[in-house]
Design a protein around this motif. Structure first.
Motif, PDB file in Angstrom:
ATOM      1  N   PRO A  59      17.752 -25.347   5.945  1.00  0.00           N
ATOM      2  CA  PRO A  59      19.122 -24.965   5.564  1.00  0.00           C
ATOM      3  C   PRO A  59      19.311 -24.884   4.051  1.00  0.00           C
ATOM      4  O   PRO A  59      20.072 -24.034   3.571  1.00  0.00           O
ATOM      5  CB  PRO A  59      19.981 -26.084   6.170  1.00  0.00           C
ATOM      6  N   ILE A  60      18.642 -25.753   3.290  1.00  0.00           N
ATOM      7  CA  ILE A  60      18.797 -25.729   1.836  1.00  0.00           C
ATOM      8  C   ILE A  60      18.200 -24.450   1.264  1.00  0.00           C
ATOM      9  O   ILE A  60      18.767 -23.841   0.345  1.00  0.00           O
ATOM     10  CB  ILE A  60      18.136 -26.973   1.208  1.00  0.00           C
TER      11      ILE A  60
ATOM     12  N   VAL B 214      21.329 -17.460  -0.159  1.00  0.00           N
ATOM     13  CA  VAL B 214      22.732 -17.033  -0.181  1.00  0.00           C
ATOM     14  C   VAL B 214      23.274 -17.081  -1.608  1.00  0.00           C
ATOM     15  O   VAL B 214      24.048 -16.212  -2.026  1.00  0.00           O
ATOM     16  CB  VAL B 214      23.581 -17.929   0.752  1.00  0.00           C
ATOM     17  N   SER B 215      22.844 -18.082  -2.376  1.00  0.00           N
ATOM     18  CA  SER B 215      23.286 -18.213  -3.761  1.00  0.00           C
ATOM     19  C   SER B 215      22.807 -17.035  -4.606  1.00  0.00           C
ATOM     20  O   SER B 215      23.525 -16.570  -5.504  1.00  0.00           O
ATOM     21  CB  SER B 215      22.767 -19.529  -4.358  1.00  0.00           C
ATOM     22  N   ILE B 216      21.597 -16.535  -4.335  1.00  0.00           N
ATOM     23  CA  ILE B 216      21.096 -15.357  -5.051  1.00  0.00           C
ATOM     24  C   ILE B 216      21.983 -14.154  -4.765  1.00  0.00           C
ATOM     25  O   ILE B 216      22.350 -13.392  -5.672  1.00  0.00           O
ATOM     26  CB  ILE B 216      19.635 -15.067  -4.662  1.00  0.00           C
TER      27      ILE B 216
ATOM     28  N   ALA C  65      12.082 -23.553  -7.109  1.00  0.00           N
ATOM     29  CA  ALA C  65      13.185 -24.079  -6.299  1.00  0.00           C
ATOM     30  C   ALA C  65      12.661 -24.604  -4.964  1.00  0.00           C
ATOM     31  O   ALA C  65      13.139 -25.621  -4.455  1.00  0.00           O
ATOM     32  CB  ALA C  65      14.240 -23.006  -6.066  1.00  0.00           C
ATOM     33  N   LEU C  66      11.679 -23.908  -4.396  1.00  0.00           N
ATOM     34  CA  LEU C  66      11.078 -24.347  -3.141  1.00  0.00           C
ATOM     35  C   LEU C  66      10.463 -25.737  -3.292  1.00  0.00           C
ATOM     36  O   LEU C  66      10.642 -26.611  -2.430  1.00  0.00           O
ATOM     37  CB  LEU C  66      10.019 -23.344  -2.685  1.00  0.00           C
ATOM     38  N   VAL C  67       9.763 -25.948  -4.394  1.00  0.00           N
ATOM     39  CA  VAL C  67       9.150 -27.259  -4.643  1.00  0.00           C
ATOM     40  C   VAL C  67      10.231 -28.335  -4.793  1.00  0.00           C
ATOM     41  O   VAL C  67      10.113 -29.440  -4.242  1.00  0.00           O
ATOM     42  CB  VAL C  67       8.264 -27.201  -5.902  1.00  0.00           C
ATOM     43  N   ILE C  68      11.298 -28.007  -5.535  1.00  0.00           N
ATOM     44  CA  ILE C  68      12.380 -28.973  -5.735  1.00  0.00           C
ATOM     45  C   ILE C  68      13.049 -29.313  -4.410  1.00  0.00           C
ATOM     46  O   ILE C  68      13.359 -30.477  -4.132  1.00  0.00           O
ATOM     47  CB  ILE C  68      13.412 -28.408  -6.735  1.00  0.00           C
ATOM     48  N   VAL C  69      13.250 -28.294  -3.569  1.00  0.00           N
ATOM     49  CA  VAL C  69      13.868 -28.523  -2.259  1.00  0.00           C
ATOM     50  C   VAL C  69      13.006 -29.453  -1.414  1.00  0.00           C
ATOM     51  O   VAL C  69      13.515 -30.371  -0.751  1.00  0.00           O
ATOM     52  CB  VAL C  69      14.094 -27.184  -1.531  1.00  0.00           C
TER      53      VAL C  69
ATOM     54  N   ILE D 259      25.142 -31.001  -1.671  1.00  0.00           N
ATOM     55  CA  ILE D 259      24.065 -30.011  -1.736  1.00  0.00           C
ATOM     56  C   ILE D 259      24.514 -28.680  -1.138  1.00  0.00           C
ATOM     57  O   ILE D 259      24.169 -27.607  -1.649  1.00  0.00           O
ATOM     58  CB  ILE D 259      22.811 -30.539  -1.002  1.00  0.00           C
ATOM     59  N   PHE D 260      25.323 -28.736  -0.099  1.00  0.00           N
ATOM     60  CA  PHE D 260      25.804 -27.512   0.538  1.00  0.00           C
ATOM     61  C   PHE D 260      26.813 -26.759  -0.325  1.00  0.00           C
ATOM     62  O   PHE D 260      27.208 -25.640   0.026  1.00  0.00           O
ATOM     63  CB  PHE D 260      26.412 -27.831   1.903  1.00  0.00           C
TER      64      PHE D 260
END
Length: 282
Positions: free
Chosen positions: A249-250, A256-258, A224-228, A196-197
């Motif tokens: 952290p996720i 960071v990915s954005i 994405a928040l819901v999936i996390v 995941i990291f």
């Protein structure tokens, strides 16, 4: 089969690429096997000091997890009375556990070399400036993976073990966990968190090939928040404080990915503009 040296650079056939990939896979597998053999030799240390460490009441994580849980108004993680035993029910159970744990150790410790072999395979297909800008790929991906493994081992695994070990439906039922079940939980916690990291690295490559854009990631941030939260609920005990601790952290990795996706798009536009300028200037 004709060798690579008999052909101009960039004109390898499909079979040549398969042959090249095969040797990369062989070398990566060999590294995992060698490290796995060493791990098997030192299995007493690996099992007693690492694998079984979260089952000890004095494991370093429990004191801090208790304090964090109390901040959220929960006592999950404060009860460290590990009232269970780890047992083996099959003839080859312990031997099988040692073999698979050694392989897992070989994969984790050999991850930088695995990434290195992967990079050697894809690097020839990149532009020179792309190879230059991606010099830190092996270090960054390895760092994120090890960080995720530590996150899973020191946070997700002890939270899960503590919750499941102290949960009971009645005094008549005693917790006697099979060794494969216990090791499977520790393995899943560490490896799943490690993978995941790697999200920023995955987003980097997806952006490079045009599958995602920073606008797409921003637009679907709420989904994405819901999936996390769902992922956090799956890999952790059903406690709200635990899910929040794991999801933070996720979510940071997603943000960071954005940023990474936007950087890649910016670099790609700059490269295309430079190539256009060179063509028109010529």
């Amino acid at each position: 089969m004709a060798t690579k040296t008999n052909k101009p650079e960039g004109e390898m056939s499909f079979l040549d690429h398969l042959e090249e990939l095969r040797w990369h896979l062989i070398r990566a597998t060999l590294a995992v096997v060698i490290i796995g053999v060493l791990a098997f030799i030192f299995r007493d240390f690996i099992f007693n000091q690492i694998i079984f460490a979260p089952s000890y009441p004095d494991f370093i994580s429990y004191e801090y997890l208790c304090k964090i849980s109390q901040v959220f108004g929960s006592s999950n993680g404060c009860d460290t009375e590990m009232n269970f035993i780890i047992q083996n029910r099959t003839m080859a159970g312990q031997f099988s556990a040692a073999i698979w744990t050694s392989i897992m150790t070989g994969f984790i410790l050999g991850f930088p070399y695995i990434i290195y072999e992967f990079w050697r395979f894809v690097a020839p297909g990149l532009h020179p400036n792309e190879r230059k800008n991606s010099r830190g790929f092996i270090f960054v991906s390895s760092f994120l993976f090890f960080l995720g493994v530590l996150f899973g081992f020191y946070l997700i695994a002890p939270l899960s073990i503590n919750f499941l070990a102290t949960f009971t439906v009645g005094d008549q039922v005693k917790n006697e966990f099979d060794i494969s079940s216990y090791i499977g939980l520790v393995r899943m916690s560490a490896l799943s968190a490690g993978l995941i990291f790697e999200l920023p690295i995955i987003i980097y490559f997806f952006t490079k090939i045009g599958l995602v854009t920073p606008e797409f990631l921003r637009k679907y941030r709420k989904y994405a928040l819901v999936i996390v939260l769902i992922v956090s609920a799956v890999i952790t005990p059903p406690d709200i404080s635990t899910q929040v601790i794991v999801s933070i952290p996720i979510l940071i990795l997603y943000e960071v990915s954005i940023f990474i996706s936007a950087f890649v798009v910016k670099q790609e536009k700059r490269r295309l503009k430079k190539e256009k300028h060179l063509r028109t200037g010529a």
